[in-house]
Design a protein around this motif. Structure first.
Motif, PDB file in Angstrom:
ATOM      1  N   THR A  34      -2.916   6.353  -4.381  1.00  0.00           N
ATOM      2  CA  THR A  34      -3.802   7.456  -4.038  1.00  0.00           C
ATOM      3  C   THR A  34      -4.129   7.391  -2.556  1.00  0.00           C
ATOM      4  OG1 THR A  34      -4.747   7.345  -6.251  1.00  0.00           O
ATOM      5  CG2 THR A  34      -6.022   8.534  -4.593  1.00  0.00           C
ATOM      6  N   ASN A  35      -4.374   6.184  -2.067  1.00  0.00           N
ATOM      7  CA  ASN A  35      -4.690   5.953  -0.661  1.00  0.00           C
ATOM      8  C   ASN A  35      -3.810   4.805  -0.163  1.00  0.00           C
ATOM      9  OD1 ASN A  35      -5.764   5.357   1.837  1.00  0.00           O
ATOM     10  ND2 ASN A  35      -7.892   5.521   1.160  1.00  0.00           N
ATOM     11  N   ASP A  62      -5.460   2.255  -7.152  1.00  0.00           N
ATOM     12  CA  ASP A  62      -5.111   1.457  -5.987  1.00  0.00           C
ATOM     13  C   ASP A  62      -5.490  -0.010  -6.166  1.00  0.00           C
ATOM     14  OD1 ASP A  62      -4.065   3.736  -4.916  1.00  0.00           O
ATOM     15  OD2 ASP A  62      -5.682   4.071  -3.480  1.00  0.00           O
ATOM     16  N   GLU A  99      -3.018   3.592   2.701  1.00  0.00           N
ATOM     17  CA  GLU A  99      -3.584   2.720   3.739  1.00  0.00           C
ATOM     18  C   GLU A  99      -4.494   1.665   3.138  1.00  0.00           C
ATOM     19  OE1 GLU A  99      -3.931   6.146   3.909  1.00  0.00           O
ATOM     20  OE2 GLU A  99      -2.237   6.475   5.244  1.00  0.00           O
ATOM     21  N   GLU A 100      -5.267   2.047   2.138  1.00  0.00           N
ATOM     22  CA  GLU A 100      -6.174   1.105   1.481  1.00  0.00           C
ATOM     23  C   GLU A 100      -5.382   0.024   0.740  1.00  0.00           C
ATOM     24  OE1 GLU A 100      -9.233   1.306  -2.208  1.00  0.00           O
ATOM     25  OE2 GLU A 100      -9.517   2.831  -0.656  1.00  0.00           O
TER      26      GLU A 100
END
Length: 186
Positions: A127-128, A105, A130-131
């Motif tokens: 992977t994330n 990320d 939102e991050e």
């Protein structure tokens, strides 16, 4: 692991999406009753894991590597030995500047900021997500087109040189270097 014991450089490739999955897959190849010993030996032998995801380039001209790089520090070594693999991503995040490690990320945000990949591709590969959105939203406006081209060439060149340094360093030390790869998108 037997090659490592013989002081031979070992490079292995696995089809896994990230560093923690690579460790889990490696340990999972062994019988359940022997996995504690394998974690100990892997903790001693492992030097680094490089995970790659090949993403579609924003300009449609081929693929761009997005990488997760984990160098084994004392803390990561202990997490592998004791089975606390969930702690590894945070150690990679913290070790970005000091140990030249990075999460997928983090690299996706760099690629987004450089205009190398589209937001859609980054969100699909993240992977994330939102991050990545949060980190990307906190950056300055997009660069001028000529700066994007230079940034893309610099980013890929820097990444390639980093891989060469890792290989050269661990070839002389002996140990295990795992390389994981995953093709993302069409």
């Amino acid at each position: 692991i037997q090659l490592w014991v013989a002081k031979a450089m070992t490079v292995s490739a696995m089809h896994t999406p990230d560093t923690v999955s690579t460790i889990q897959r490696f340990i999972g190849m062994f019988e359940t009753d022997g996995q504690a010993v394998i974690r100990e030996r892997l903790g001693d032998a492992l030097q680094a894991i490089i995970s790659l995801r090949l993403l579609s380039a924003k300009n449609g001209a081929g693929r761009v590597p997005a990488g997760e790089i984990m160098r084994v520090t004392r803390t990561i070594r202990e997490a592998i030995r004791t089975g606390r693999l969930h702690e590894i991503p945070e150690q990679i995040r913290k070790g970005r500047d000091l140990y030249s490690m990075q999460l997928f990320d983090q690299h996706l945000v760099d690629l987004l900021n450089g205009g190398v990949v589209s937001m859609e591709t980054a969100m699909y590969a993240a992977t994330n997500p939102e991050e990545v959105l949060r980190a990307h939203g906190a950056v300055s406006p997009p660069l001028h087109l000529s700066a994007l081209t230079r940034a893309n060439a610099f980013s890929i060149g820097r990444y390639t040189m980093g891989l060469r340094r890792l290989f050269r360093r661990y070839l002389t030390l002996g140990g295990i270097l795992l390389v994981a790869y995953c093709l993302v998108g069409g």
